[in-house]
Design a protein around this motif. Structure first.
Motif, PDB file in Angstrom:
ATOM      1  N   ARG A  79     -51.588 -34.715 -19.777  1.00  0.00           N
ATOM      2  CA  ARG A  79     -52.082 -33.353 -19.993  1.00  0.00           C
ATOM      3  C   ARG A  79     -52.452 -33.070 -21.447  1.00  0.00           C
ATOM      4  NH1 ARG A  79     -51.672 -29.645 -15.785  1.00  0.00           N
ATOM      5  NH2 ARG A  79     -51.080 -30.707 -13.870  1.00  0.00           N
ATOM      6  N   ALA A  80     -52.147 -33.990 -22.359  1.00  0.00           N
ATOM      7  CA  ALA A  80     -52.503 -33.843 -23.769  1.00  0.00           C
ATOM      8  C   ALA A  80     -52.783 -35.234 -24.319  1.00  0.00           C
ATOM      9  CB  ALA A  80     -51.372 -33.167 -24.552  1.00  0.00           C
ATOM     10  N   PRO A  81     -53.604 -35.328 -25.363  1.00  0.00           N
ATOM     11  CA  PRO A  81     -53.951 -36.652 -25.905  1.00  0.00           C
ATOM     12  C   PRO A  81     -52.791 -37.291 -26.653  1.00  0.00           C
ATOM     13  CG  PRO A  81     -54.897 -34.923 -27.262  1.00  0.00           C
ATOM     14  CD  PRO A  81     -54.304 -34.237 -26.063  1.00  0.00           C
ATOM     15  N   ARG A  82     -52.749 -38.610 -26.642  1.00  0.00           N
ATOM     16  CA  ARG A  82     -51.714 -39.359 -27.355  1.00  0.00           C
ATOM     17  C   ARG A  82     -52.131 -39.580 -28.807  1.00  0.00           C
ATOM     18  NH1 ARG A  82     -47.712 -41.947 -25.116  1.00  0.00           N
ATOM     19  NH2 ARG A  82     -48.778 -41.846 -23.088  1.00  0.00           N
ATOM     20  N   LEU A  83     -51.205 -39.366 -29.714  1.00  0.00           N
ATOM     21  CA  LEU A  83     -51.462 -39.602 -31.132  1.00  0.00           C
ATOM     22  C   LEU A  83     -51.539 -41.105 -31.395  1.00  0.00           C
ATOM     23  CD1 LEU A  83     -51.650 -38.420 -34.055  1.00  0.00           C
ATOM     24  CD2 LEU A  83     -49.165 -38.739 -34.175  1.00  0.00           C
ATOM     25  N   LEU A  93     -56.097 -37.444 -38.782  1.00  0.00           N
ATOM     26  CA  LEU A  93     -55.369 -38.024 -37.659  1.00  0.00           C
ATOM     27  C   LEU A  93     -56.359 -38.525 -36.620  1.00  0.00           C
ATOM     28  CD1 LEU A  93     -55.424 -35.967 -34.962  1.00  0.00           C
ATOM     29  CD2 LEU A  93     -53.807 -34.697 -36.348  1.00  0.00           C
ATOM     30  N   VAL A  94     -55.857 -39.407 -35.763  1.00  0.00           N
ATOM     31  CA  VAL A  94     -56.639 -39.954 -34.652  1.00  0.00           C
ATOM     32  C   VAL A  94     -55.808 -39.834 -33.386  1.00  0.00           C
ATOM     33  CG1 VAL A  94     -57.759 -41.987 -33.674  1.00  0.00           C
ATOM     34  CG2 VAL A  94     -57.846 -41.590 -36.139  1.00  0.00           C
ATOM     35  N   THR A  95     -56.408 -39.323 -32.332  1.00  0.00           N
ATOM     36  CA  THR A  95     -55.787 -39.320 -31.006  1.00  0.00           C
ATOM     37  C   THR A  95     -56.684 -40.062 -30.037  1.00  0.00           C
ATOM     38  OG1 THR A  95     -56.835 -37.296 -30.169  1.00  0.00           O
ATOM     39  CG2 THR A  95     -54.811 -37.036 -31.484  1.00  0.00           C
ATOM     40  N   GLU A  96     -56.109 -40.427 -28.906  1.00  0.00           N
ATOM     41  CA  GLU A  96     -56.942 -40.976 -27.847  1.00  0.00           C
ATOM     42  C   GLU A  96     -57.904 -39.890 -27.355  1.00  0.00           C
ATOM     43  OE1 GLU A  96     -54.456 -42.058 -24.562  1.00  0.00           O
ATOM     44  OE2 GLU A  96     -53.826 -40.002 -24.171  1.00  0.00           O
ATOM     45  N   TYR A  97     -59.026 -40.319 -26.818  1.00  0.00           N
ATOM     46  CA  TYR A  97     -59.970 -39.385 -26.205  1.00  0.00           C
ATOM     47  C   TYR A  97     -59.454 -39.015 -24.823  1.00  0.00           C
ATOM     48  CZ  TYR A  97     -64.161 -37.591 -23.957  1.00  0.00           C
ATOM     49  OH  TYR A  97     -65.056 -36.807 -23.264  1.00  0.00           O
ATOM     50  N   LEU A  98     -59.380 -37.721 -24.563  1.00  0.00           N
ATOM     51  CA  LEU A  98     -58.874 -37.235 -23.280  1.00  0.00           C
ATOM     52  C   LEU A  98     -60.062 -36.794 -22.429  1.00  0.00           C
ATOM     53  CD1 LEU A  98     -56.030 -36.784 -22.048  1.00  0.00           C
ATOM     54  CD2 LEU A  98     -56.211 -34.397 -22.768  1.00  0.00           C
ATOM     55  N   PRO A  99     -60.340 -37.473 -21.314  1.00  0.00           N
ATOM     56  CA  PRO A  99     -61.490 -37.098 -20.489  1.00  0.00           C
ATOM     57  C   PRO A  99     -61.339 -35.701 -19.901  1.00  0.00           C
ATOM     58  CG  PRO A  99     -60.671 -39.284 -19.899  1.00  0.00           C
ATOM     59  CD  PRO A  99     -59.641 -38.659 -20.787  1.00  0.00           C
ATOM     60  N   GLY A 100     -62.453 -35.043 -19.722  1.00  0.00           N
ATOM     61  CA  GLY A 100     -62.448 -33.732 -19.093  1.00  0.00           C
ATOM     62  C   GLY A 100     -63.593 -32.874 -19.595  1.00  0.00           C
ATOM     63  N   GLU A 101     -63.912 -31.856 -18.798  1.00  0.00           N
ATOM     64  CA  GLU A 101     -64.949 -30.888 -19.177  1.00  0.00           C
ATOM     65  C   GLU A 101     -64.277 -29.678 -19.798  1.00  0.00           C
ATOM     66  OE1 GLU A 101     -68.359 -28.030 -17.041  1.00  0.00           O
ATOM     67  OE2 GLU A 101     -67.015 -29.297 -15.836  1.00  0.00           O
ATOM     68  N   VAL A 197     -54.859 -30.089 -22.230  1.00  0.00           N
ATOM     69  CA  VAL A 197     -54.807 -29.254 -23.430  1.00  0.00           C
ATOM     70  C   VAL A 197     -55.187 -30.071 -24.658  1.00  0.00           C
ATOM     71  CG1 VAL A 197     -53.400 -27.680 -24.796  1.00  0.00           C
ATOM     72  CG2 VAL A 197     -52.907 -27.985 -22.360  1.00  0.00           C
ATOM     73  N   ILE A 198     -55.978 -29.468 -25.545  1.00  0.00           N
ATOM     74  CA  ILE A 198     -56.385 -30.108 -26.790  1.00  0.00           C
ATOM     75  C   ILE A 198     -56.191 -29.137 -27.954  1.00  0.00           C
ATOM     76  CG2 ILE A 198     -58.054 -31.666 -25.689  1.00  0.00           C
ATOM     77  CD1 ILE A 198     -60.270 -29.672 -26.532  1.00  0.00           C
ATOM     78  N   ASP A 199     -56.364 -29.649 -29.159  1.00  0.00           N
ATOM     79  CA  ASP A 199     -56.404 -28.878 -30.404  1.00  0.00           C
ATOM     80  C   ASP A 199     -55.088 -28.167 -30.712  1.00  0.00           C
ATOM     81  OD1 ASP A 199     -57.090 -27.675 -32.725  1.00  0.00           O
ATOM     82  OD2 ASP A 199     -58.769 -26.524 -31.933  1.00  0.00           O
ATOM     83  N   PHE A 200     -54.257 -28.850 -31.487  1.00  0.00           N
ATOM     84  CA  PHE A 200     -52.939 -28.313 -31.844  1.00  0.00           C
ATOM     85  C   PHE A 200     -52.839 -27.975 -33.328  1.00  0.00           C
ATOM     86  CE2 PHE A 200     -52.714 -31.019 -28.154  1.00  0.00           C
ATOM     87  CZ  PHE A 200     -52.072 -30.200 -27.238  1.00  0.00           C
ATOM     88  N   GLY A 201     -53.984 -27.665 -33.936  1.00  0.00           N
ATOM     89  CA  GLY A 201     -54.016 -27.395 -35.364  1.00  0.00           C
ATOM     90  C   GLY A 201     -53.375 -26.088 -35.779  1.00  0.00           C
ATOM     91  N   ARG A 202     -53.039 -25.227 -34.812  1.00  0.00           N
ATOM     92  CA  ARG A 202     -52.336 -23.982 -35.135  1.00  0.00           C
ATOM     93  C   ARG A 202     -50.921 -23.977 -34.561  1.00  0.00           C
ATOM     94  NH1 ARG A 202     -53.099 -19.321 -33.899  1.00  0.00           N
ATOM     95  NH2 ARG A 202     -52.744 -18.381 -35.940  1.00  0.00           N
ATOM     96  N   ALA A 203     -50.457 -25.106 -34.079  1.00  0.00           N
ATOM     97  CA  ALA A 203     -49.129 -25.161 -33.472  1.00  0.00           C
ATOM     98  C   ALA A 203     -48.057 -24.819 -34.499  1.00  0.00           C
ATOM     99  CB  ALA A 203     -48.872 -26.549 -32.899  1.00  0.00           C
TER     100      ALA A 203
END
Length: 284
Positions: A79-83, A93-101, A197-203
């Motif tokens: 449900r979220a990309p792996r770091l 940072l680099v995460t795996e690409y998470l497929p989805g629209e 879920v993506i984008d955790f820059g405000r977590a």
């Protein structure tokens, strides 16, 4: 080197090429309002997302905190990309690409089940445990008053009223939990009917309602079935009126001021509407 990598600093490019030899840019995903970098890239036939901060942004540290402390349950379920790698000092940072629209502006944004799933996911994040924060309310009140000192287009009489309201708010301890910080369809993907879920820059650690306000500003108002589905997925409705008003007004003022500073007139207008609605809905 692909031209799009030119938006990275020398040190950021050096690290990226160490982590992903032969990296090639596929697509630029940045919104263009601030000086951060979001690139979809490929290396060794695998897809990744690269994020980097510029001089005026500070998202990478918070995103790394989220990956290191709170996202394992989502990552394990896809449900979220792996770091993959990250560096706080170089701000990349680099995460795996998470497929989805992207859910935003897709048919999934009009489906209650999307929001029911989003509610369940958010409840899972919030349930990971938190703590009492004796300074949160005072910090946020100070921040709002400081934002009202910046250039904006809030009418002077309204601004004076908002200052009085904010100055009257309590500053006692509150419960804070892991929050996403930008919980809305532009940060959700849909893949085979499953919300991701993506984008955790405000977590960060905040009260739970800070992850509800951006949905209230738009999606909840477009369809009450969406709101009901989200509450059902979350499992409860934590919107106590006085606390809810504070979070809504904070979000509204921040939106109106920030959008004006970056020149986003449509978002600025939304911020002004959010202020008006919050005040109209205020407890008597």
């Amino acid at each position: 080197m692909a031209a799009s990598l030119a938006s990275l600093s020398v040190d950021q490019r050096r690290l990226l090429e160490q982590w992903l030899p032969g990296v090639q840019v596929v697509r630029d995903h940045a919104w263009g309002l601030v000086d951060n970098v979001v690139l979809e890239v490929e290396a060794d036939q695998q897809g990744y997302i690269v994020k980097a901060d510029g001089a005026s942004t500070n998202h990478i540290g918070r995103e790394l905190d989220a990956h290191e402390q709170w996202l394992s349950p989502w990552v394990d379920d896809g449900r979220a990309p792996r770091l993959i790698a990250g560096d706080r000092d170089v701000q990349i940072l680099v995460t795996e690409y998470l497929p989805g629209e992207l859910v935003l502006d897709s048919p999934a944004q009009r489906r209650p089940d999307t929001f029911r799933q989003a509610g369940r996911l958010l409840a899972r994040l919030h349930a990971q445990g938190g703590r009492r924060d004796s300074t949160y309310e005072a910090r946020e009140n100070t921040k709002i008053l400081a934002n009202l000192d910046k250039p904006h287009r809030i009418e002077p009489v309204l601004e004076a009223g908002l200052r009085r309201i904010v100055s009257s708010w309590p500053s006692g301890p509150v419960q804070v939990v892991p929050t996403h910080g930008d919980w809305q369809p532009r940060n959700w993907l849909i893949h085979d009917g499953e919300v991701r879920v993506i984008d955790f820059g405000r977590a960060a650690l905040r009260p739970v309602l800070t992850d509800w306000v951006r949905l209230e500003a738009k999606d909840f108002r477009q369809d009450s079935a969406i709101e009901r589905a989200f509450v059902d997925g979350y499992g409860s409705d934590p919107r106590e009126p006085d606390v809810w008003l504070r979070e809504r007004l904070r979000e509204a003022i921040n939106t109106a001021v920030w959008a004006h500073l970056v020149g986003d007139e449509e978002f600025e207008a939304q911020g002004h509407s959010m202020i008006d609605r919050a005040l109209a809905d205020a407890p008597a």
